[in-house]
Design an enzyme around this catalytic site. Structure first.
Site, PDB file in Angstrom:
ATOM      1  N   GLY A  30       4.230  -1.868 -12.500  1.00 35.10           N
ATOM      2  CA  GLY A  30       5.446  -1.532 -11.758  1.00 35.10           C
ATOM      3  C   GLY A  30       6.191  -2.694 -11.138  1.00 35.10           C
ATOM      4  O   GLY A  30       7.403  -2.620 -10.926  1.00 35.10           O
ATOM      5  N   ASP A  82       2.497   2.935  -1.013  1.00 40.72           N
ATOM      6  CA  ASP A  82       2.561   4.375  -0.794  1.00 40.72           C
ATOM      7  C   ASP A  82       1.393   4.790   0.116  1.00 40.72           C
ATOM      8  O   ASP A  82       1.454   4.592   1.315  1.00 40.72           O
ATOM      9  CB  ASP A  82       2.527   5.047  -2.176  1.00 40.72           C
ATOM     10  CG  ASP A  82       2.777   6.538  -2.137  1.00 40.72           C
ATOM     11  OD1 ASP A  82       3.412   7.012  -1.202  1.00 40.72           O
ATOM     12  OD2 ASP A  82       2.322   7.238  -3.059  1.00 40.72           O
ATOM     13  N   PHE A 119       9.949  11.056  -4.930  1.00 43.46           N
ATOM     14  CA  PHE A 119       9.484  10.245  -6.050  1.00 43.46           C
ATOM     15  C   PHE A 119      10.629   9.407  -6.603  1.00 43.46           C
ATOM     16  O   PHE A 119      11.643   9.927  -7.034  1.00 43.46           O
ATOM     17  CB  PHE A 119       8.881  11.119  -7.149  1.00 43.46           C
ATOM     18  CG  PHE A 119       7.943  10.334  -8.016  1.00 43.46           C
ATOM     19  CD1 PHE A 119       6.677  10.003  -7.561  1.00 43.46           C
ATOM     20  CD2 PHE A 119       8.344   9.884  -9.259  1.00 43.46           C
ATOM     21  CE1 PHE A 119       5.819   9.241  -8.347  1.00 43.46           C
ATOM     22  CE2 PHE A 119       7.493   9.127 -10.050  1.00 43.46           C
ATOM     23  CZ  PHE A 119       6.225   8.805  -9.583  1.00 43.46           C
ATOM     24  N   ASP A 132       7.953   3.842 -12.578  1.00 44.98           N
ATOM     25  CA  ASP A 132       7.951   4.811 -13.681  1.00 44.98           C
ATOM     26  C   ASP A 132       7.590   6.217 -13.227  1.00 44.98           C
ATOM     27  O   ASP A 132       6.989   6.418 -12.173  1.00 44.98           O
ATOM     28  CB  ASP A 132       6.921   4.393 -14.730  1.00 44.98           C
ATOM     29  CG  ASP A 132       5.485   4.651 -14.255  1.00 44.98           C
ATOM     30  OD1 ASP A 132       5.123   4.154 -13.179  1.00 44.98           O
ATOM     31  OD2 ASP A 132       4.743   5.384 -14.946  1.00 44.98           O
TER      32      ASP A 132
HETATM   33  P1  XMP Z   1      -0.827   3.560  -3.378  1.00 46.34           P
HETATM   34  O1  XMP Z   1      -0.782   5.040  -3.108  1.00 46.34           O
HETATM   35  O2  XMP Z   1      -2.196   3.069  -3.689  1.00 46.34           O
HETATM   36  O3  XMP Z   1      -0.073   3.495  -4.721  1.00 46.34           O
HETATM   37  O4  XMP Z   1      -0.126   2.776  -2.309  1.00 46.34           O
HETATM   38  C1  XMP Z   1       0.859   2.672  -5.082  1.00 46.34           C
HETATM   39  C2  XMP Z   1       1.173   3.008  -6.509  1.00 46.34           C
HETATM   40  O5  XMP Z   1       1.517   4.402  -6.667  1.00 46.34           O
HETATM   41  C3  XMP Z   1       2.634   4.533  -7.498  1.00 46.34           C
HETATM   42  N1  XMP Z   1       3.712   5.246  -6.786  1.00 46.34           N
HETATM   43  C4  XMP Z   1       4.924   5.497  -7.259  1.00 46.34           C
HETATM   44  N2  XMP Z   1       5.459   5.212  -8.452  1.00 46.34           N
HETATM   45  N3  XMP Z   1       7.470   6.227  -7.781  1.00 46.34           N
HETATM   46  C5  XMP Z   1       6.736   5.585  -8.695  1.00 46.34           C
HETATM   47  O6  XMP Z   1       7.246   5.318  -9.766  1.00 46.34           O
HETATM   48  C6  XMP Z   1       6.999   6.573  -6.549  1.00 46.34           C
HETATM   49  O7  XMP Z   1       7.710   7.161  -5.731  1.00 46.34           O
HETATM   50  C7  XMP Z   1       5.648   6.172  -6.286  1.00 46.34           C
HETATM   51  N4  XMP Z   1       4.851   6.319  -5.212  1.00 46.34           N
HETATM   52  C8  XMP Z   1       3.675   5.731  -5.559  1.00 46.34           C
HETATM   53  C9  XMP Z   1       3.044   3.165  -7.879  1.00 46.34           C
HETATM   54  O8  XMP Z   1       2.571   2.927  -9.169  1.00 46.34           O
HETATM   55  C10 XMP Z   1       2.372   2.226  -6.915  1.00 46.34           C
HETATM   56  O9  XMP Z   1       1.994   1.041  -7.513  1.00 46.34           O
HETATM   57 MG    MG Z   2       2.195   0.506  -9.467  1.00 47.02          MG
END
Ligand code: XMP
Ligand code: MG
Length: 182
Positions: free
Chosen positions: A47, A106, A155, A162
């Site tokens: 990403g 996130d 999202f 993605d």
């Molecule tokens: P955490 O939850 O470990 O995750 O902080 C981070 C990863 O979760 C994905 N993620 C998203 N991807 N839109 C996306 O395309 C979103 O709104 C979203 N929220 C979380 C992302 O891959 C990130 O690296």
């Molecule tokens: Mg990611």
């Protein structure tokens, strides 16, 4: 630009121009903070790649680049607490200053794990640079040292982000229409 995937986007959150300003600001801060130091930028695949390319080209420091891929058990939508490294960095990080570069912070599960893992392997310092921050969903005590903007609990896709491996090529960031993933 006309793209057939535009129709799946409910609302644009950040235009190309706004993303460029964000990259200018973040790179400016990094250039100031690491002046005179060597920096290893570690991109979290996949990403971060578009954002990282914009940041990296704006750095005037003596810096190197590497990549890491993390994966979590659970659904593709959100990460669980159990993270594994699927593709590791190739660089010897002992005594190095690292900047972990990610698309979005996130729950924090991924970056909390990665940061601790890199510290345990001897990095001198590990900071976090995330394009977006979704603080309302945080499960681990981690905040970005550098970030572009905070986003609500929706999202978002585009500019590297993605849904099911699609939409990474959108030049802007938008909110995906809920009917696409529901
Ligand atoms: P955490 O939850 O470990 O995750 O902080 C981070 C990863 O979760 C994905 N993620 C998203 N991807 N839109 C996306 O395309 C979103 O709104 C979203 N929220 C979380 C992302 O891959 C990130 O690296
Ligand atoms: Mg990611």
């Amino acid at each position: 630009m006309k793209m057939e995937i535009n129709k799946d986007i409910e609302r644009i959150l950040f235009t190309e121009k706004e993303l460029s300003t964000i990259a200018d600001n973040i790179a400016g801060q990094i250039n100031t903070d690491y002046k005179g130091k060597e920096l290893l930028v570690v991109g979290v695949l996949k990403g971060s790649v578009i954002f990282l390319a914009d940041i990296f080209r704006r750095l005037s420091l003596d810096c190197r680049l590497d990549f890491i891929t993390a994966s979590s058990y659970g659904s593709g939508y959100e990460s669980s607490g159990r993270i594994i490294i699927k593709k590791d960095i190739d660089t010897d990080i002992k005594g190095k200053h690292l900047l972990l570069c990610e698309d979005i912070l996130d729950t924090g599960n991924t970056l909390f794990y990665l940061r601790q893992n890199l510290i345990d392997r001897g990095a001198e310092s590990v900071r976090i640079c995330a394009l977006l921050d979704k603080p309302s969903r945080r499960q681990k005590p981690v905040t970005p040292d550098y970030y572009g903007a905070q986003v609500p609990d929706e999202f978002v896709v585009g500019y590297g982000l993605d849904y099911d491996e699609r939409y990474r090529n959108l030049p802007y960031i938008g909110i995906l229409k809920p009917e696409i993933y529901m």
